[in-house]
Design a protein around this motif. Structure first.
Motif, mmCIF file in Angstrom:
data_model
loop_
_atom_site.group_PDB
_atom_site.id
_atom_site.type_symbol
_atom_site.label_atom_id
_atom_site.label_comp_id
_atom_site.label_asym_id
_atom_site.label_seq_id
_atom_site.Cartn_x
_atom_site.Cartn_y
_atom_site.Cartn_z
ATOM 1 N N GLY A 1 63.829 30.657 76.471
ATOM 2 C CA GLY A 1 64.616 30.986 77.656
ATOM 3 C C GLY A 1 64.715 32.487 77.874
ATOM 4 N N TYR A 2 64.728 33.236 76.788
ATOM 5 C CA TYR A 2 64.905 34.692 76.864
ATOM 6 C C TYR A 2 63.827 35.372 77.709
ATOM 7 C CZ TYR A 2 65.937 39.409 75.118
ATOM 8 O OH TYR A 2 66.260 40.747 75.006
ATOM 9 N N PRO A 3 62.525 35.160 77.467
ATOM 10 C CA PRO A 3 61.518 35.813 78.320
ATOM 11 C C PRO A 3 61.402 35.203 79.713
ATOM 12 C CG PRO A 3 60.428 34.437 76.681
ATOM 13 C CD PRO A 3 61.891 34.452 76.337
ATOM 14 N N LEU A 4 61.964 34.011 79.908
ATOM 15 C CA LEU A 4 61.927 33.404 81.235
ATOM 16 C C LEU A 4 62.919 34.056 82.193
ATOM 17 C CD1 LEU A 4 61.597 29.617 80.306
ATOM 18 C CD2 LEU A 4 59.849 31.072 81.361
ATOM 19 N N VAL A 5 63.893 34.779 81.657
ATOM 20 C CA VAL A 5 64.873 35.460 82.518
ATOM 21 C C VAL A 5 64.195 36.433 83.476
ATOM 22 C CG1 VAL A 5 66.801 37.091 82.524
ATOM 23 C CG2 VAL A 5 66.842 35.137 80.968
ATOM 24 N N PRO A 6 63.371 37.379 82.988
ATOM 25 C CA PRO A 6 62.693 38.267 83.950
ATOM 26 C C PRO A 6 61.661 37.533 84.802
ATOM 27 C CG PRO A 6 61.890 38.662 81.716
ATOM 28 C CD PRO A 6 63.096 37.769 81.596
ATOM 29 N N PHE A 7 61.067 36.462 84.262
ATOM 30 C CA PHE A 7 60.098 35.675 85.028
ATOM 31 C C PHE A 7 60.746 35.103 86.285
ATOM 32 C CE2 PHE A 7 57.738 31.878 86.156
ATOM 33 C CZ PHE A 7 56.414 32.264 86.012
ATOM 34 N N CYS A 8 62.011 34.707 86.190
ATOM 35 C CA CYS A 8 62.700 34.066 87.322
ATOM 36 C C CYS A 8 63.535 35.034 88.158
ATOM 37 C CB CYS A 8 63.595 32.939 86.806
ATOM 38 S SG CYS A 8 62.688 31.562 86.102
ATOM 39 N N LEU A 9 63.972 36.141 87.557
ATOM 40 C CA LEU A 9 64.819 37.089 88.292
ATOM 41 C C LEU A 9 64.012 38.234 88.907
ATOM 42 C CD1 LEU A 9 67.999 37.289 86.029
ATOM 43 C CD2 LEU A 9 67.546 35.829 87.988
ATOM 44 N N PHE A 10 62.761 38.391 88.496
ATOM 45 C CA PHE A 10 61.785 39.275 89.136
ATOM 46 C C PHE A 10 62.022 40.774 88.936
ATOM 47 C CE2 PHE A 10 61.661 35.610 92.300
ATOM 48 C CZ PHE A 10 60.635 34.982 91.637
#
Length: 468
Positions: A414-423
């Motif tokens: 979940g941690y690296p998905l944060v910038p993936f989804c928040l851009f």
């Protein structure tokens, strides 16, 4: 009529708590099933030109339904790519020109349409088309080379004949893969058109049951996402309420959010895989027992995705066809560099840029690269340390070890998905500050500590060996 249908879809979308573009997308994906049935019962073993035309027209209609007149972007790139292949032939120049055109057009599209939110616009299917056309350029180039100079994989994908414009259009707009994938090669598509992809030679494939299984599984994940997704919005990360929650709560929210957020991708891929299976494109030969395999277009290994405690296991089970494409046309084509780590970094950089121009994509895939390196080092350390090996193999300890592994695994998925989804950097930086950059500190520390521990272990084993 168009205005009425638009207002109707808007009303339905509001009732479902979704956006109108999202509703159009999901309807278009499910539309693949009646189109695949039509292909099975009315076009199987019919003249190839009829099938190419059917795929082209239906794909363009789907594009118009979702993006209106902006469908010209894809049509322009398809025609230009065809002209490049025909005019430049099977040359490195054609590959380079095709690659530059497709990636350049996609990146300009990202630049001119980018917002700070995830929007469903023409660039979404265009990124799928970009890989498809670049792969075609490589395969067409390989088709003109001596077979002895090609790997077995390259021989399997090489395009021997000269594709017509109608073939390239049918390949590009095939209804089962135009919007969200999966990736497949031209030779696979031509085999479908010829009616060769069947478990019974010369007959319609017995693929209804396996297609319905993938559809059912896709509907299950859609239901889970529709029920739980509204309680786990991306926007919550940016609220004062999230920031004021206890540290443990912020980490748990990130863990559960990351898992559920991925289900929207899982849903789309499973549903489209069912379409591909139903039409026959999913046929992948027979196993050692003579049973047909229907996983040629599988983008998900669901059981592995849900049960693996390893980051590499999740990567291997998620977006399989895209990962295979990058491995085939980027990672392996960089073999001349003579450095596996550099090739892998270049492949991940390509993936990041292919997803978009936001900084969040680069941060996500950079973290993924570090996480994979750390996991490999940890596995090597456990393997080389007798005590850790014995502990990890003790049956009584395996359940609690598995629980701990899974907790760490999904927190740091979940941690690296944060910038993936928040851009954008201002958003993902705020979230990382709220959890004190726990992922960066944890993995970068291990990245340097694990090789040192392994070195100490090796030296200790050498001393013991010499003393004996």
């Amino acid at each position: 009529m168009a205005a009425f249908s638009g207002s109707l879809l808007h009303g339905v979308a509001e009732a479902l708590g979704a956006s109108e573009p999202a509703l159009r997308l999901i309807l278009s994906i499910f539309l693949g099933y009646p189109l695949a049935l039509f292909h099975r019962y009315f076009l199987f073993k019919k003249p190839p030109s009829h099938i190419h035309l059917f795929n082209t027209v239906t794909g363009l209609c789907i594009a118009y339904f979702n993006f209106g007149s902006q469908l010209y972007h894809s049509l322009l790139c398809v025609v230009l790519h065809f002209l490049i292949l025909r005019l430049m032939g099977r040359t490195v120049t054609a590959v380079f020109t095709g690659f530059s055109l497709q990636m350049g057009y996609l990146l300009f599209g990202y630049y001119y349409t980018a917002t700070d939110n995830y929007d469903i616009k023409w660039t979404m299917p265009h990124c799928v088309l970009t890989l498809k056309l670049i792969g075609l350029a490589f395969d067409y180039y390989d088709g003109g080379k001596d077979k002895t100079t090609l790997t077995p994989e390259q021989q399997r994908y090489a395009v021997i004949g000269v594709p017509t414009l109608l073939e390239v259009c049918g390949f590009s707009y095939y209804y089962g893969g135009f919007l969200v994938g999966p990736q497949f090669c031209m030779m696979k598509y031509l085999s479908l058109v010829k009616g060769e992809l069947s478990d019974v030679e010369g007959q319609i494939p017995n693929s209804v049951v396996p297609a319905m299984k993938r559809l059912s599984l896709g509907l299950f994940f859609l239901l889970v996402y529709m029920v739980l997704g509204p309680y786990l919005p991306d926007s919550y990360f940016l609220t004062e309420e999230y920031e004021n929650r206890p540290f443990w709560y912020r980490c748990v929210y990130m863990t559960i959010w990351g898992k559920i957020m991925l289900y929207k991708y899982v849903t789309c891929w499973l549903v489209t895989e069912g379409v591909c299976i139903l039409s026959g494109l999913g046929y992948n030969g027979k196993d050692e027992k003579g049973q047909p395999k229907w996983d040629a277009c599988a983008n998900m290994k669901v059981w592995l995705f849900e049960t693996t405690p390893l980051f590499t296991g999740t990567i291997a089970s998620f977006n399989i066809n895209t990962n295979d494409w990058v491995a085939r046309y980027v990672f392996k084509r960089l073999r001349f560099l003579g450095n596996k780590a550099i090739s892998q970094a270049a492949a991940l950089f390509f993936l990041a840029v292919w997803h978009g121009l936001h900084s969040g994509y680069l941060v996500c895939f950079s973290l993924e690269f570090v996480i994979v390196l750390v996991e490999r080092q940890a596995i090597e350390l456990v393997r080389d340390c007798p005590i850790l090996s014995r502990i990890s193999n003790m049956s009584v300890l395996q359940p609690p070890i598995y629980v701990v592994q899974q907790s760490i695994h999904w927190l740091f998925m979940g941690y690296p998905l944060v910038p993936f989804c928040l851009f954008t950097w201002d958003k993902w930086l705020k979230v990382y500050l709220s959890v004190y950059f726990i992922g960066h500190i944890f993995f970068i520390s291990l990245l340097f500590a694990l090789p040192y521990l392994r070195l100490v272990l090796v030296q200790k084993k050498d001393k013991l060996h010499k003393s004996h």
